[in-house]
Design a protein around this motif. Structure first.
Motif, PDB file in Angstrom:
ATOM      1  N   GLU A  17      -4.019  14.416  -4.536  1.00  0.00           N
ATOM      2  CA  GLU A  17      -4.867  13.981  -3.352  1.00  0.00           C
ATOM      3  C   GLU A  17      -5.585  13.380  -5.233  1.00  0.00           C
ATOM      4  O   GLU A  17      -6.216  11.907  -4.820  1.00  0.00           O
ATOM      5  CB  GLU A  17      -5.825  14.774  -3.090  1.00  0.00           C
ATOM      6  CG  GLU A  17      -7.245  14.080  -2.910  1.00  0.00           C
ATOM      7  CD  GLU A  17      -8.164  15.539  -1.536  1.00  0.00           C
ATOM      8  OE1 GLU A  17      -8.256  15.009  -0.645  1.00  0.00           O
ATOM      9  OE2 GLU A  17      -8.533  16.159  -2.275  1.00  0.00           O
ATOM     10  N   VAL A  68       0.272   5.518   1.528  1.00  0.00           N
ATOM     11  CA  VAL A  68       0.620   6.257   2.349  1.00  0.00           C
ATOM     12  C   VAL A  68       1.100   7.125   2.011  1.00  0.00           C
ATOM     13  O   VAL A  68       1.948   7.661   2.391  1.00  0.00           O
ATOM     14  CB  VAL A  68       0.074   5.626   3.792  1.00  0.00           C
ATOM     15  CG1 VAL A  68      -0.311   7.125   4.707  1.00  0.00           C
ATOM     16  CG2 VAL A  68      -0.368   4.520   4.136  1.00  0.00           C
ATOM     17  N   GLU A 119       1.009  -1.239   0.128  1.00  0.00           N
ATOM     18  CA  GLU A 119       0.042   0.252  -0.196  1.00  0.00           C
ATOM     19  C   GLU A 119       1.181   1.081  -0.276  1.00  0.00           C
ATOM     20  O   GLU A 119       1.920   1.179   0.361  1.00  0.00           O
ATOM     21  CB  GLU A 119      -0.651   0.471   0.962  1.00  0.00           C
ATOM     22  CG  GLU A 119      -0.163  -0.014   2.602  1.00  0.00           C
ATOM     23  CD  GLU A 119      -1.269   0.810   3.766  1.00  0.00           C
ATOM     24  OE1 GLU A 119      -2.420   0.732   3.993  1.00  0.00           O
ATOM     25  OE2 GLU A 119      -0.563   0.661   4.520  1.00  0.00           O
ATOM     26  N   PRO A 146      -7.036   1.644  -4.998  1.00  0.00           N
ATOM     27  CA  PRO A 146      -7.221   2.054  -3.625  1.00  0.00           C
ATOM     28  C   PRO A 146      -6.028   1.343  -2.742  1.00  0.00           C
ATOM     29  O   PRO A 146      -6.452   1.999  -1.570  1.00  0.00           O
ATOM     30  CB  PRO A 146      -8.344   0.146  -3.343  1.00  0.00           C
ATOM     31  CG  PRO A 146      -8.005  -0.341  -3.906  1.00  0.00           C
ATOM     32  CD  PRO A 146      -8.340   0.110  -5.726  1.00  0.00           C
ATOM     33  N   ARG A 177      -3.342   5.932  -0.796  1.00  0.00           N
ATOM     34  CA  ARG A 177      -4.345   6.660   0.189  1.00  0.00           C
ATOM     35  C   ARG A 177      -3.871   7.901   0.110  1.00  0.00           C
ATOM     36  O   ARG A 177      -2.466   7.894   0.500  1.00  0.00           O
ATOM     37  CB  ARG A 177      -4.769   5.687   1.525  1.00  0.00           C
ATOM     38  CG  ARG A 177      -5.298   4.342   0.915  1.00  0.00           C
ATOM     39  CD  ARG A 177      -5.508   4.062   2.576  1.00  0.00           C
ATOM     40  NE  ARG A 177      -4.256   3.395   3.254  1.00  0.00           N
ATOM     41  CZ  ARG A 177      -4.206   2.836   4.681  1.00  0.00           C
ATOM     42  NH1 ARG A 177      -5.371   3.773   5.276  1.00  0.00           N
ATOM     43  NH2 ARG A 177      -3.245   3.147   5.027  1.00  0.00           N
ATOM     44  N   CYS A 225      -4.553  10.061  -6.578  1.00  0.00           N
ATOM     45  CA  CYS A 225      -4.359   8.752  -5.640  1.00  0.00           C
ATOM     46  C   CYS A 225      -5.545   8.586  -6.116  1.00  0.00           C
ATOM     47  O   CYS A 225      -5.068   7.107  -5.722  1.00  0.00           O
ATOM     48  CB  CYS A 225      -3.747   9.086  -4.085  1.00  0.00           C
ATOM     49  SG  CYS A 225      -2.199   9.340  -3.769  1.00  0.00           S
TER      50      CYS A 225
END
Length: 873
Positions: A475, A459, A457, A483, A486, A478
């Motif tokens: 933003e 972040v 993932e 998914p 984030r 992303c």
């Protein structure tokens, strides 16, 4: 560290050679000096009282001191010459009568005409009261040479004294042989010619010194064929620094004086040897020869003979003491270093042994320099001020040598087990950012989206960016990537980058086993995680680090220089540190076990280099690390010199924060750090600390140099060992770079030179960061801007005004020292070279500033596309 039989033998051989070389060096300084023997009296000596250590003591000479001195000198000489009748020395003729000595009275003629009048009247009274003891009156001592009076003024004094005294008492003045030839008019009222013949000050070799005396004597005799010539001063100093080919030593003093008195007997010279007793007070007022003015006596200041007029003379009587100490010092230091350093081939041990011998010799020479009998207080101050540099330079030279030997001749390598995990663990990739260009961030995220790894993932945590237009596009991107990605934006985040990373930890998926961090400008390779995660096969490994690399090194010469400077650390320093499990963690291309990160308390918000601090805490907790010296991603190089300096300032300041905060763990053993880890962290910081100390040394050197120019008679060139220490440190650093870059970085000599210039350009920045980091703790996080506009030349030069000013000051200091005319003094030339070397970092900064403004002028669009995101027009 365990050693095989072969390793022990190699160390033993190196130690034997080191100890032998050290002992041989000091023993070779001693030899027998053969000179003519003399068992009679000398014709005359010049006289200032014994036990006179400073000028204040000279101002109040008690008659008892004069009496004791003349009682001693009466067994050695028939005549004494004085220089003044002040300070109680007008009593010399009266006391000399008791011991059958003849006195030549000196009248001091200086620039103060009123004092001259007092001196003349007092001298005439003393002479007339002791006319049977006084044979000559010397009106002035090198007064014309010093420029205190003109020839006409001196002739006025000579004429006046001549008229006041009976014809039996001869009147003259004393000058150097060259002054007599330049100003023959001052001989008009002289009954005899008093000439100073001091071959030491002429830089004459000891074996040709008496030949010089004869030649100079003959020149003066030819100028004044009708007047008797008296050698008013002749001698040689026993300690101090060399001038030209002249070396000051007791052996040379004994050789010259014994040879001269025999020559004088053969030639019928009338002479006065300078001088009866050492005069420590003169060491601070004669600005040449390293305080040599204190050491011309036949007796020391306590009245003890410094050598004998018969028998052999040793050139270095203390050789046994120094040889023993050098042997023990070399053995112990060599044993400590060679037994603890990595196992290397014989060549490596021999190189380190040679450096040990060099360092021990340098330290002993500094000690030897401080053993002068009457060392000048100003030199003591300078030695105290610069001794830390000498000691630190010695340590840095040794640590640089250890790295050089280990890199080139290591015989064993650390093995870190790597196994591909059966199931791909979840990796949480954290990308902290603040006010970054959105197009750069998007390129970074696109590269992460292409990772050839199925379980990760991302972040993205944007902290404190004030303009929404900077973070809103990121933003949105992303969200478009899916998914896995984030995005979070927070205002009011405390603790700089570490604070943002700690927040990211709270947002990490609970199943994530590893936390990876990359900078916002980094485009990772697709195989990054697949290459690194296998190194976590050993539970002991808590950290895996990749090197920093850069995609825009081809944009400009400036960026190419920066890239070469970076590569040296990541392809030499980090590789070598990895052998001792002591790497420096960096805030990009790094992966940490999540549970170990939590165990040691997360990221430290008090430190502006939170990455390095975390790595050290992991080591202190007993965990290990692995370094993969393979490029797995590339970022962007700072666009301007100011940004490059700002980045390095943060690294150094943070290192000083860490050193203060972790001193107990590093020095006192309050952790699980291994010896190698402690060594590498300290040795890695020492060059920066030496730059900090070097800045102080530069200020001292500039001040001292200007003082030499302003007061050359009172301020001398510092001891050569101090200059040599600074030069040796510079040479060691440069030599290591030039030797390692071609073979390990593979950028050739051109790359080594580019890295050296870029590194030198950071010296002043590093120095400021060291002192600021030591004495403060509140410097905010310094963000390194990327994709910024190139600076104009005027902006770049304004940004380095401190370095420009210091470079100019160094040049002025060189000119100032050269203007003092010390061309025959090797120590002066060594000091000048040292000043030039001290100026190189400042010159490199100015040159790099100019280079940094060239930007993308000569780069094609295709090259720009290859090196990173194209910049907006």
């Amino acid at each position: 560290m365990l050693r095989g039989r072969g390793g022990v033998l190699r160390i033993a051989l190196a130690l034997f050679l080191v100890v032998s070389a050290s002992a041989l060096f000091w023993a070779s300084r001693d030899y027998t000096v053969v000179a003519p023997e003399w068992d009679g009296q000398v014709r005359g000596v010049t006289y200032y009282p014994s036990h006179t250590y400073d000028s204040q003591q000279l101002k109040h000479v008690p008659p008892e001191r004069i009496d004791a001195d003349l009682a001693q000198l009466a067994h050695f000489a028939g005549h004494v010459r004085t220089y003044t009748v002040n300070y109680g020395l007008d009593k010399v003729p009266e006391i000399a009568r008791r011991y059958g000595l003849t006195v030549s009275i000196g009248i001091w003629i200086g620039a103060d005409l009123d004092k001259n009048e007092i001196e003349v009247e007092k001298a005439l009274s003393a002479v007339l009261a002791n006319r049977r003891v006084v044979d000559r009156v010397i009106v002035g001592n090198e007064s014309v040479m010093r420029g205190d009076v003109t020839g006409d003024q001196l002739n006025g004094y000579l004429k006046r004294v001549r008229q006041a005294l009976p014809a039996r008492i001869k009147v003259t003045t004393a000058e150097t042989w060259s002054s007599w030839l330049l100003h023959p008019e001052i001989g008009e009222y002289c009954d005899v010619i008093f000439v100073h013949l001091l071959p030491y000050w002429e830089g004459a070799d000891i074996h040709t010194a008496t030949g010089f005396v004869q030649n100079a004597y003959n020149h003066v005799q030819e100028e004044f064929p009708d007047k008797p010539i008296v050698i008013g001063e002749v001698g040689w100093p026993s300690q101090g620094r060399g001038i030209g080919n002249a070396e000051a030593s007791i052996a040379n003093e004994a050789y010259f004086v014994r040879s001269f008195v025999q020559l004088a007997l053969d030639k019928g010279y009338d002479y006065y040897i300078i001088e009866a007793y050492d005069q420590p007070w003169k060491g601070s007022i004669e600005g040449k020869g390293g305080g040599v003015g204190a050491y011309w006596g036949l007796f020391n200041a306590e009245g003890q003979p410094k050598f004998h007029f018969t028998g052999a003379v040793r050139s270095f009587p203390e050789w046994r003491k120094y040889t023993l100490f050098a042997s023990l010092f070399s053995l112990l230091l060599g044993l400590l270093i060679l037994s603890r350093m990595p196992r290397v081939r014989s060549t490596g041990y021999l190189v380190m042994g040679g450096l040990v011998a060099l360092v021990t010799t340098g330290i002993l020479m500094l000690v030897d320099a401080t053993t002068l009998n009457y060392i000048d207080p100003t030199n003591i101050v300078l030695i105290i001020a610069m001794s830390p540099l000498v000691l630190l330079a010695s340590i840095v030279i040794l640590t640089e040598g250890i790295e050089l030997a280990a890199v080139l001749w290591r015989v064993e390598r650390r093995a870190v087990r790597a196994e591909i995990p059966e199931k791909a663990p979840l990796v949480s990739v954290h990308v902290p950012c603040y006010n970054e260009p959105p197009e750069m961030m998007i390129a970074t995220l696109d590269a992460l989206a292409l990772l050839d790894y199925e379980n990760f993932e991302v972040v993205v945590l944007d902290n404190n960016t004030p303009e929404e237009e900077s973070w809103r596009p990121v933003e949105a991107h992303c969200a478009a990537l899916g998914p896995r990605f984030r995005f979070f934006h927070f205002d009011g985040v405390k603790g700089f980058k570490a604070g943002a990373l700690n927040i990211a930890l709270t947002l990490t998926h609970p199943d994530a086993q590893f936390v990876a961090v990359i900078d916002s400008d980094y485009k990772v390779d697709a195989n990054w995680l697949r290459l690194t995660l296998p190194y976590f096969a050993d539970d002991h490994i808590a950290l895996v680090q990749g090197p920093q690399d850069y995609s825009d090194a081809g944009e400009s010469l400036f960026k190419a220089m920066c890239n070469e400077e970076y590569r040296g650390f990541f392809q030499i320093g980090m590789v070598e540190r990895n052998e001792s499990d002591a790497i420096i963690q960096h805030g990009t291309m790094t992966i940490v076990r999540r549970d170990k990160l939590a165990e040691v308390g997360g990221w430290a918000t008090w430190c502006i280099t939170e990455d390095t601090e975390l790595g050290l805490r992991l080591f202190e907790a007993g965990y290990g690390a692995a370094y993969i010296p393979q490029s797995m991603g590339k970022g962007l190089i700072p666009d301007t010199l100011k940004a490059f300096q700002s980045q390095r300032y943060r690294w150094v300041y943070g290192a000083m924060q860490i050193l203060k905060h972790h001193a107990g763990a590093i020095f006192a053993g309050k952790s699980k750090l291994s010896w190698g880890q402690r060594y590498h962290f300290l040795s890695g910081w020492l060059p920066w600390i030496s730059d900090g100390l070097g800045m102080i040394v530069t200020f001292i050197a500039l001040t001292w140099s200007f003082a030499m120019w302003a007061a050359p008679r009172y301020v001398d060139v510092p001891m050569p060992v101090l200059s040599a220490a600074a030069l040796a440190l510079f040479a060691a650093k440069m030599l290591k770079t030039l030797l390692l870059y071609p073979s390990k970085v593979r950028s050739g000599m051109r790359g080594a030179l580019m890295a050296s210039v870029a590194g030198l350009a950071l010296t002043h920045t590093v120095a400021k960061a060291v002192w600021s980091g030591i004495f403060t703790s509140g410097t905010p996080f310094l963000r390194t801007p990327k994709m910024a506009d190139e600076a104009l030349l005027s902006q770049a030069l304004r940004g380095v005004w401190q370095e420009t000013t210091l470079f100019g000051a160094c040049i002025v200091a060189v000119v100032s020292v050269m203007s003092t005319g010390r061309y025959d003094d090797p120590a002066a030339w060594l000091w000048i070279v040292m000043l030039w070397v001290q100026s190189l970092p400042y010159a490199a900064t100015v040159v790099t500033a100019a280079i940094s403004t060239r930007g993308l002028a000569n780069v094609t669009p295709d090259a720009a596309e290859e090196t990173g995101v194209a910049k907006a027009a």
